[in-house]
Scaffold this motif. Structure first.
Motif, PDB file in Angstrom:
ATOM      1  N   ALA A   1     -22.681  -3.390 -52.695  1.00 12.73           N
ATOM      2  CA  ALA A   1     -23.811  -2.609 -52.204  1.00 12.73           C
ATOM      3  C   ALA A   1     -23.442  -2.064 -50.830  1.00 12.73           C
ATOM      4  O   ALA A   1     -22.690  -2.697 -50.086  1.00 12.73           O
ATOM      5  N   ALA A   2     -23.970  -0.889 -50.491  1.00 12.31           N
ATOM      6  CA  ALA A   2     -23.675  -0.287 -49.192  1.00 12.31           C
ATOM      7  C   ALA A   2     -24.891   0.512 -48.723  1.00 12.31           C
ATOM      8  O   ALA A   2     -25.651   1.023 -49.543  1.00 12.31           O
ATOM      9  N   PRO A   3     -25.071   0.612 -47.423  1.00 15.18           N
ATOM     10  CA  PRO A   3     -26.180   1.409 -46.899  1.00 15.18           C
ATOM     11  C   PRO A   3     -26.031   2.875 -47.307  1.00 15.18           C
ATOM     12  O   PRO A   3     -24.911   3.349 -47.562  1.00 15.18           O
ATOM     13  N   PRO A   4     -27.123   3.608 -47.336  1.00 10.63           N
ATOM     14  CA  PRO A   4     -27.072   5.023 -47.711  1.00 10.63           C
ATOM     15  C   PRO A   4     -26.051   5.797 -46.867  1.00 10.63           C
ATOM     16  O   PRO A   4     -25.987   5.646 -45.651  1.00 10.63           O
ATOM     17  N   GLY A   5     -25.240   6.583 -47.548  1.00 13.35           N
ATOM     18  CA  GLY A   5     -24.270   7.442 -46.886  1.00 13.35           C
ATOM     19  C   GLY A   5     -22.932   6.800 -46.571  1.00 13.35           C
ATOM     20  O   GLY A   5     -21.953   7.503 -46.308  1.00 13.35           O
ATOM     21  N   VAL A   6     -22.861   5.483 -46.598  1.00 19.49           N
ATOM     22  CA  VAL A   6     -21.616   4.795 -46.234  1.00 19.49           C
ATOM     23  C   VAL A   6     -20.514   5.060 -47.250  1.00 19.49           C
ATOM     24  O   VAL A   6     -19.366   5.326 -46.885  1.00 19.49           O
ATOM     25  N   GLN A   7     -20.860   5.010 -48.519  1.00 26.46           N
ATOM     26  CA  GLN A   7     -19.845   5.252 -49.548  1.00 26.46           C
ATOM     27  C   GLN A   7     -19.170   6.607 -49.329  1.00 26.46           C
ATOM     28  O   GLN A   7     -17.943   6.698 -49.262  1.00 26.46           O
ATOM     29  N   GLU A   8     -19.962   7.658 -49.191  1.00 24.49           N
ATOM     30  CA  GLU A   8     -19.419   9.003 -49.037  1.00 24.49           C
ATOM     31  C   GLU A   8     -18.544   9.106 -47.796  1.00 24.49           C
ATOM     32  O   GLU A   8     -17.459   9.685 -47.821  1.00 24.49           O
ATOM     33  N   GLU A   9     -19.013   8.522 -46.695  1.00 28.60           N
ATOM     34  CA  GLU A   9     -18.280   8.580 -45.438  1.00 28.60           C
ATOM     35  C   GLU A   9     -16.929   7.863 -45.540  1.00 28.60           C
ATOM     36  O   GLU A   9     -15.894   8.415 -45.159  1.00 28.60           O
ATOM     37  N   MET A  10     -16.935   6.662 -46.054  1.00 28.07           N
ATOM     38  CA  MET A  10     -15.707   5.869 -46.100  1.00 28.07           C
ATOM     39  C   MET A  10     -14.702   6.434 -47.098  1.00 28.07           C
ATOM     40  O   MET A  10     -13.497   6.455 -46.822  1.00 28.07           O
ATOM     41  N   VAL A  11     -15.176   6.899 -48.230  1.00 23.76           N
ATOM     42  CA  VAL A  11     -14.275   7.483 -49.227  1.00 23.76           C
ATOM     43  C   VAL A  11     -13.652   8.764 -48.675  1.00 23.76           C
ATOM     44  O   VAL A  11     -12.452   9.014 -48.850  1.00 23.76           O
ATOM     45  N   ALA A  12     -14.448   9.576 -47.981  1.00 27.97           N
ATOM     46  CA  ALA A  12     -13.920  10.813 -47.402  1.00 27.97           C
ATOM     47  C   ALA A  12     -12.892  10.529 -46.313  1.00 27.97           C
ATOM     48  O   ALA A  12     -11.865  11.211 -46.221  1.00 27.97           O
ATOM     49  N   GLU A  13     -13.136   9.503 -45.499  1.00 27.09           N
ATOM     50  CA  GLU A  13     -12.231   9.180 -44.394  1.00 27.09           C
ATOM     51  C   GLU A  13     -10.947   8.488 -44.847  1.00 27.09           C
ATOM     52  O   GLU A  13      -9.886   8.739 -44.291  1.00 27.09           O
ATOM     53  N   GLU A  14     -11.048   7.594 -45.830  1.00 25.34           N
ATOM     54  CA  GLU A  14      -9.879   6.811 -46.254  1.00 25.34           C
ATOM     55  C   GLU A  14      -9.865   6.605 -47.769  1.00 25.34           C
ATOM     56  O   GLU A  14     -10.087   5.495 -48.255  1.00 25.34           O
ATOM     57  N   PRO A  15      -9.570   7.670 -48.520  1.00 27.57           N
ATOM     58  CA  PRO A  15      -9.591   7.549 -49.983  1.00 27.57           C
ATOM     59  C   PRO A  15      -8.508   6.621 -50.541  1.00 27.57           C
ATOM     60  O   PRO A  15      -8.602   6.201 -51.688  1.00 27.57           O
ATOM     61  N   GLY A  16      -7.538   6.249 -49.754  1.00 33.11           N
ATOM     62  CA  GLY A  16      -6.529   5.296 -50.194  1.00 33.11           C
ATOM     63  C   GLY A  16      -7.013   3.859 -50.113  1.00 33.11           C
ATOM     64  O   GLY A  16      -6.395   2.960 -50.678  1.00 33.11           O
ATOM     65  N   ARG A  17      -8.121   3.641 -49.408  1.00 36.92           N
ATOM     66  CA  ARG A  17      -8.671   2.292 -49.251  1.00 36.92           C
ATOM     67  C   ARG A  17     -10.033   2.126 -49.903  1.00 36.92           C
ATOM     68  O   ARG A  17     -10.424   1.014 -50.246  1.00 36.92           O
ATOM     69  N   PHE A  18     -10.783   3.217 -50.028  1.00 35.63           N
ATOM     70  CA  PHE A  18     -12.148   3.146 -50.546  1.00 35.63           C
ATOM     71  C   PHE A  18     -12.331   4.150 -51.673  1.00 35.63           C
ATOM     72  O   PHE A  18     -11.687   5.193 -51.709  1.00 35.63           O
ATOM     73  N   PHE A  19     -13.251   3.834 -52.602  1.00 33.30           N
ATOM     74  CA  PHE A  19     -13.488   4.712 -53.746  1.00 33.30           C
ATOM     75  C   PHE A  19     -14.940   4.609 -54.202  1.00 33.30           C
ATOM     76  O   PHE A  19     -15.662   3.688 -53.825  1.00 33.30           O
TER      77      PHE A  19
END
Length: 126
Positions: free
Chosen positions: A55-73
């Protein structure tokens, strides 16, 4: 990669108040008191990569995936709800993973358990 990322993840999850582990969809999954899941280990749902969904706060998924797609998806099945996918088959900073796991817990845990986590009096009734 840590020798056993599942064991590291398990330690982080089970250290949180009233957390239990059981299989869900064939994977170790961690639940808060009332049965809501907050972290799911994943080693066969996304292209044979090892990771977890949480689970993640609103917007966190999009932010983290955009910043580091090699670590987050964006995980399948749960990504549309804002859950974050975190790869564990790359170099992992376990302190950061601990923060992500704790934030996931805070997203689903009852207020009394979050207060306990924060060391506050648990006079809040739910």
């Amino acid at each position: 990669m840590t020798a056993d990322p599942l064991e590291q993840l398990r330690k982080l999850c089970l250290a949180l108040p009233e957390t239990t582990e059981r299989l869900s969809h064939g994977e170790p999954t961690w639940f808060v008191r009332d049965g809501k899941s907050f972290v799911m280990y994943a080693d066969h749902h996304h292209d044979d990569r090892v990771g977890f969904w949480c689970a993640a706060p609103p917007g966190v998924q999009e932010e983290m995936v955009a910043e580091e797609p090699g670590r987050f998806f964006r995980p399948p099945y749960a990504g549309h709800r804002g859950w974050l996918g975190v790869y564990l088959d790359v170099e992992v900073e376990w302190a950061e993973i601990g923060e992500i796991v704790e934030e996931a817990y805070r997203m689903v845990a009852p207020r009394t358990l979050v207060a306990r986590l924060d060391g506050a009096p648990t006079a809040v009734q739910e």
